[in-house]
Design a protein around this motif. Structure first.
Motif, mmCIF file in Angstrom:
data_model
loop_
_atom_site.group_PDB
_atom_site.id
_atom_site.type_symbol
_atom_site.label_atom_id
_atom_site.label_comp_id
_atom_site.label_asym_id
_atom_site.label_seq_id
_atom_site.Cartn_x
_atom_site.Cartn_y
_atom_site.Cartn_z
ATOM 1 N N THR A 119 0.830 -1.204 0.000
ATOM 2 C CA THR A 119 0.000 0.000 0.000
ATOM 3 C C THR A 119 0.865 1.256 0.000
ATOM 4 N N GLU A 121 0.558 3.715 1.968
ATOM 5 C CA GLU A 121 0.865 4.087 3.352
ATOM 6 C C GLU A 121 2.109 3.357 3.853
ATOM 7 N N GLN A 310 -2.361 7.831 13.544
ATOM 8 C CA GLN A 310 -1.958 7.305 12.234
ATOM 9 C C GLN A 310 -1.850 5.776 12.274
ATOM 10 N N MET A 314 -4.035 2.972 10.179
ATOM 11 C CA MET A 314 -3.436 1.862 9.441
ATOM 12 C C MET A 314 -4.001 0.523 9.894
ATOM 13 N N GLN A 317 -7.116 0.002 8.163
ATOM 14 C CA GLN A 317 -6.838 -0.343 6.768
ATOM 15 C C GLN A 317 -6.469 -1.825 6.644
#
Length: 321
Positions: A119, A121, A310, A314, A317
């Motif tokens: 990804t 990120e 953050q 994640m 995600q």
């Protein structure tokens, strides 16, 4: 003319010395030769020296002969060594967002972890290390981190009050606290004695690493509580890396990628037989019941809300992958 010749010879010698230094890659790591990390690094050495036609020479320092695992990241950034592959937890002090890979019971499978690494990120997170003079080039893995005990640990109640070892990691220490146990951060190279002497009652570590280090001599059982999936980020000193010609940089990247393919295949092979290997040396292998696993998940749930926003994003995600 004599002066000019002397200057020319001197400059050639200096260039040759610098060139020779660029070709040498010193790699320090904590694992002994039989461990999957060591075998992967040995594969990397062979692959790179072959594909670069000897341009690179890789010097290996296993079993913490040169540096302890907590020193590798800083040594790589300073240029004391050219390369390291530190466990995720040893990178978190430099980049706290790396704790996504240590967040307990987040990744359910390697396939899910591998998807996340592709990804944007995850790629942006690795790139943040470049400002610390660290060049991330790829990932290697090992078995999941499981719970070793000096006595069988089948439930959350069995763990509560016990002294449980983790790798040096704030998030893992908080996870152990959330379970009602006492966390103690001990490097793997010191864990055998800690278990033997009662400094720790149990330990979170990968089963293949525990087999290599003979922790079965000082424990009775391994509980299949896969707290997180073990892994390493392959790092080079960035200034050293940037000074290489582009074709040589590509050779490094290709060798790291080839080593990852070797690593993934062998991690899966090791995992497929690790339970039998543990039983063969006298260890009990404990399968958690769904109810027991649910107790551990419930105990850890409040921890996620304390993490960096953050990292929380994640985690959400990852759960959607």
């Amino acid at each position: 003319m004599k002066t000019a010749l002397a200057l020319l010879v001197g400059s050639v010698m200096l260039a040759g010395a610098a060139d020779a230094q660029e070709k040498t890659i010193r790699v320090s790591y904590e694992t002994p030769p039989a461990h999957i990390k060591s075998r992967t690094i040995e594969f990397f050495k062979e692959e790179l020296e072959k594909t670069s036609d000897g341009y690179f020479k890789v010097e290996l320092y296993p079993s913490a002969q040169l540096l302890g695992p907590s020193e590798e990241v800083a040594a790589t950034a300073r240029g004391q060594i050219e390369m390291s592959a530190p466990y995720f937890s040893y990178i978190a002090p430099v980049e706290p967002l790396m704790n996504i890979y240590q967040a307990p019971l987040v990744f359910d499978s390697y396939e899910q972890l591998w998807k996340f690494l592709e990804t944007d990120e995850a790629k942006a997170l690795a790139a943040r290390l470049e400002s610390r003079n660290l060049m991330p080039t790829g990932y290697w893995f090992e078995n999941p981190t499981r719970l070793w005990g000096k006595e069988p640990l089948r439930t959350l109640a069995d763990v509560q009050g016990k002294k449980i070892r983790t790798v040096p990691s704030e998030i893992l220490q908080k996870a152990v606290e959330a379970m009602g146990a006492q966390p103690t951060a001990i490097p793997g190279t010191e864990l055998y004695l800690a278990l033997q002497q009662g400094v720790a009652d149990g330990a979170f570590t990968a089963p293949n690493y525990g087999l290599t280090m003979k922790y079965y001599e000082v424990t009775e059982a391994v509980t299949k509580l896969d707290l997180f999936l073990g892994g390493y980020l392959v790092l080079f000193n960035k200034r050293w890396y940037d000074a290489l010609p582009e074709d040589r940089q590509q050779q490094l990247m290709d060798a790291v990628a080839a080593s990852r393919a070797f690593n993934e295949e062998n991690v899966q092979k090791d995992l497929a037989k690790v339970d039998d290997d543990l039983r063969a040396v006298g260890q009990q292998v404990i399968e958690l019941t769904p109810e027991a696993l649910a107790e551990f998940r419930d105990a850890l749930a409040p921890l996620y809300g304390t993490l960096d926003p953050q990292i929380q994003a994640m985690i959400e995600q990852v759960r959607g992958l």
